[in-house]
Design a protein around this motif. Structure first.
Motif, PDB file in Angstrom:
ATOM      1  N   LYS A 132      48.381 -16.216 -24.141  1.00 38.97           N
ATOM      2  CA  LYS A 132      47.588 -14.605 -24.059  1.00 38.97           C
ATOM      3  C   LYS A 132      47.391 -14.396 -25.763  1.00 38.97           C
ATOM      4  CE  LYS A 132      46.370 -10.485 -23.023  1.00 38.97           C
ATOM      5  NZ  LYS A 132      45.200 -10.358 -22.569  1.00 38.97           N
ATOM      6  N   VAL A 133      46.315 -14.140 -26.110  1.00 37.81           N
ATOM      7  CA  VAL A 133      45.756 -13.709 -27.303  1.00 37.81           C
ATOM      8  C   VAL A 133      45.126 -12.151 -27.478  1.00 37.81           C
ATOM      9  CG1 VAL A 133      44.219 -14.216 -29.243  1.00 37.81           C
ATOM     10  CG2 VAL A 133      45.162 -16.153 -27.826  1.00 37.81           C
ATOM     11  N   PHE A 134      45.814 -11.531 -28.584  1.00 43.32           N
ATOM     12  CA  PHE A 134      45.147 -10.411 -29.187  1.00 43.32           C
ATOM     13  C   PHE A 134      44.484 -10.760 -30.365  1.00 43.32           C
ATOM     14  CE2 PHE A 134      48.641  -9.107 -26.225  1.00 43.32           C
ATOM     15  CZ  PHE A 134      48.120  -7.883 -25.594  1.00 43.32           C
ATOM     16  N   ASN A 149      35.914 -11.755 -22.223  1.00 37.80           N
ATOM     17  CA  ASN A 149      35.600 -12.035 -20.746  1.00 37.80           C
ATOM     18  C   ASN A 149      36.404 -13.383 -20.375  1.00 37.80           C
ATOM     19  OD1 ASN A 149      33.575  -9.770 -20.430  1.00 37.80           O
ATOM     20  ND2 ASN A 149      32.042 -11.286 -21.013  1.00 37.80           N
ATOM     21  N   GLN A 150      36.529 -13.944 -21.436  1.00 40.01           N
ATOM     22  CA  GLN A 150      37.384 -15.243 -21.036  1.00 40.01           C
ATOM     23  C   GLN A 150      38.888 -14.737 -20.813  1.00 40.01           C
ATOM     24  OE1 GLN A 150      35.781 -17.860 -23.938  1.00 40.01           O
ATOM     25  NE2 GLN A 150      34.503 -18.956 -22.815  1.00 40.01           N
ATOM     26  N   GLY A 151      39.344 -13.797 -21.329  1.00 42.42           N
ATOM     27  CA  GLY A 151      40.788 -13.311 -21.183  1.00 42.42           C
ATOM     28  C   GLY A 151      41.353 -12.909 -22.348  1.00 42.42           C
ATOM     29  N   ASP A 204      36.112  -4.443 -20.688  1.00 41.96           N
ATOM     30  CA  ASP A 204      36.952  -3.191 -20.614  1.00 41.96           C
ATOM     31  C   ASP A 204      37.772  -2.921 -21.857  1.00 41.96           C
ATOM     32  OD1 ASP A 204      38.224  -1.241 -18.630  1.00 41.96           O
ATOM     33  OD2 ASP A 204      40.070  -2.281 -19.434  1.00 41.96           O
ATOM     34  N   CYS A 205      38.086  -3.860 -22.817  1.00 41.78           N
ATOM     35  CA  CYS A 205      38.899  -3.549 -23.843  1.00 41.78           C
ATOM     36  C   CYS A 205      38.111  -2.881 -24.857  1.00 41.78           C
ATOM     37  CB  CYS A 205      39.420  -4.763 -24.382  1.00 41.78           C
ATOM     38  SG  CYS A 205      38.458  -6.080 -24.956  1.00 41.78           S
ATOM     39  N   VAL A 206      36.732  -2.959 -24.941  1.00 47.01           N
ATOM     40  CA  VAL A 206      36.007  -2.047 -25.552  1.00 47.01           C
ATOM     41  C   VAL A 206      35.808  -0.681 -25.352  1.00 47.01           C
ATOM     42  CG1 VAL A 206      33.716  -1.773 -26.777  1.00 47.01           C
ATOM     43  CG2 VAL A 206      35.208  -4.155 -26.513  1.00 47.01           C
TER      44      VAL A 206
END
Length: 416
Positions: A195-197, A257-259, A323-325
C-alpha cells in the motif's frame, strides 16, 4: 585512465569525476591544458551507489550522452539502465585517457593571496593549482524536512538510499515528493504489492512522447533546453518524467486508479498523525497545465513548420479525478494505516564547505556567470541552470565544459 600519484603542482584541478568532471577533462585535453581530476570515491559514484536498483536514465540514449561517444549495442531510443550508464562513463574516461586519481578526498581549498594560486589540501597531501573546477554536482546533501520525529517506530530514509521494495519491513509506505524520483519509487513499490501513499506538491508533468517524438526532442525544438533563466514562479517546481518501462508519461490519476492513495503537500506531524495541505487538486491541475502547454506548443510548431507528424488526439484527454482527489485525505493516522516507512524524495542541497574562497553569495550559492566564478580561477560545472535549462544533463554539461575550457585557455594566455 592515467593515475599519476605524485603531482604537487597542476594548472587546473577538477574536483569530482562524474559526468561534469569527465566532460571538463575532454575539453581541457583538446586545448592541451595540464589538469588532474580528484575523486573521493570511484568515477560516477552517484550512478553506482546513490540510485535505486531498477533506475534507468530519464532520457533516451540518443540524447543523454556526450556528442563524442554513443551508447554501444542499444537502440537510440532505449533508456539506459544505471549499470549501462556507469559502463558508458568508464569507457569514456578510458577513451579520453582522463587523468583521474580515485579515492582521494579534497578536504580544503584555500587561495594564496601572494601567488594567486590555490592550495588544495587532500587526503594524500597538498597540491598547488592555478585553477579549480568544482564538478561535485548538484546532489550533495540529501534534504529531509524535520517534520516527523526520529524517535517513533517508523523507518525514514531519503530517496538516495532507496534500493528496492524488499528493503523494508511489511506495511504501507508514504513517499513524499512528486518529482521523477518520488513518482517512480512510489510506482515501483505499489507494483510490488504494498500500500502506497504519495504526497504531491507543485510539479511539471511533461509528456514522455507526443506525435512520434520524445519530450527531449520537443524541448530542443521548442527552445526549452536553451532558456537562460528559470521562471521565478516555477524555479523550484519538480519535474515528473520517467524512462521506466520503455518510457511512459507519468500520470498520477492513473496511479490512483491502480490503488495508490494521493495526498497533498506534507504539512506537519502531531501525536501519531500526519497532516496534509488541501492542495492536491491544485497541484495536479498545475501538472496538467504544464503537460497540455507542451502539447499545444508542439502542435503550433508542427503547423508552423508544415511537419508531417501523426495526429494524437487522445493525448489531450485528462482522466477524471479519482476519489482521493474529490474527497482529499487531509490527515493520516500512521498506526491505523500501518505506515511503517517514509521515503523522502525531497531533493538535495549544495555542500561547498571545503571551498574556502570568496565565490558565494549571501545565501551560500555559487556566484558565477555561466560557471565562471566571481573569484579569479574558480569554475563551477554540473549545476542546474549553470548557463541554460539543459546544463545539468549529460549533453548540456558537455557544452558548458567546452565554454569553461575556453575561458581557462584565455586566462592561461593572459598570464603567460
Amino acid at each position: 585512465m592515467s593515475n599519476s600519484q605524485n603531482i604537487k603542482k597542476i594548472n587546473t584541478l577538477i574536483v569530482g569525476a562524474g559526468q561534469a568532471g569527465l566532460a571538463m577533462s575532454e575539453h581541457l585535453s583538446n586545448h592541451s591544458v595540464e589538469h588532474l581530476i580528484l575523486e573521493k570515491n570511484r568515477i560516477v559514484e552517484s550512478w553506482r551507489s546513490c540510485r535505486w536498483d531498477s533506475l534507468v536514465a530519464n532520457g533516451p540514449a540518443w540524447h543523454d550522452r556526450f556528442p563524442t561517444l554513443d551508447f554501444d549495442d542499444h537502440s537510440p531510443n532505449y533508456f539506459p539502465q544505471k549499470d549501462v550508464v556507469v559502463s558508458y562513463f568508464e569507457k569514456f574516461a578510458k577513451k579520453i585517457n582522463a587523468p583521474i586519481r580515485c579515492n582521494v578526498n579534497v578536504e580544503e581549498v584555500l587561495r594564496d593571496n601572494s601567488t594567486q594560486k590555490y592550495i588544495v589540501k587532500t587526503s594524500e597531501g597538498n597540491i598547488d593549482a592555478d585553477n579549480i573546477v568544482v564538478a561535485t554536482g548538484a546532489f550533495q546533501k540529501p534534504i529531509i524536512p524535520s517534520i516527523v520525529p526520529n524517535n517513533i517506530d517508523i523507518t525514514q530514509i531519503h530517496s538516495q538510499f532507496y534500493k528496492n521494495p524488499h528493503q523494508f519491513k511489511e506495511g504501507a509506505v508514504l513517499v513524499v515528493g512528486s518529482g521523477s524520483s518520488g513518482s517512480q519509487i512510489a510506482q515501483e513499490i505499489m507494483l510490488s504489492g504494498s500500500k502506497v501513499f504519495l504526497s504531491i506538491g507543485p510539479h511539471n508533468r511533461p509528456p514522455r512522447r507526443y506525435r512520434g517524438k520524445d519530450n527531449v526532442w520537443w524541448f530542443g525544438a521548442l527552445g526549452v533546453w536553451q532558456k537562460k533563466t528559470p521562471d521565478p514562479n516555477t524555479q523550484h517546481v519538480t519535474i515528473a518524467v520517467s524512462g521506466y518501462d520503455g518510457g511512459k508519461t507519468i500520470d498520477f490519476r492513473k496511479f490512483a486508479n491502480q490503488g495508490m492513495s494521493l495526498v497533498g503537500l506534507t504539512k506537519n506531524y502531531e501525536n501519531g498523525k500526519l497532516y496534509f495541505e488541501n492542495d492536491l487538486k491544485i497541484n495536479l491541475d498545475i501538472g496538467d497545465q504544464s503537460y497540455l502547454s507542451v502539447l499545444k506548443q508542439a502542435d503550433e510548431h508542427i503547423e508552423k513548420n508544415n511537419l508531417d507528424f501523426p495526429e494524437e488526439h487522445d493525448a489531450k484527454n485528462i482522466k477524471p479525478d479519482p476519489d482521493c482527489v474529490i474527497n482529499p485525505i487531509l490527515e493520516i493516522d500512521l498506526n491505523k494505516e500501518n505506515i511503517k516507512t517514509i521515503i523522502w524524495a525531497t531533493g538535495y542541497q549544495y555542500d561547498f564547505s571545503w571551498l574556502k574562497v570568496d565565490a558565494f553569495d549571501k545565501q551560500g550559492k555559487p556566484n558565477h556567470y555561466k560557471g565562471v566564478a566571481k573569484v579569479d580561477g574558480v569554475y563551477f560545472i554540473g549545476l542546474p541552470w549553470l548557463s541554460m535549462r539543459g546544463s545539468s544533463f549529460i549533453w548540456g554539461v558537455w557544452q558548458d565544459a567546452k565554454y569553461l575550457a575556453e575561458q581557462i585557455v584565455k586566462k592561461n594566455n593572459i598570464l603567460s
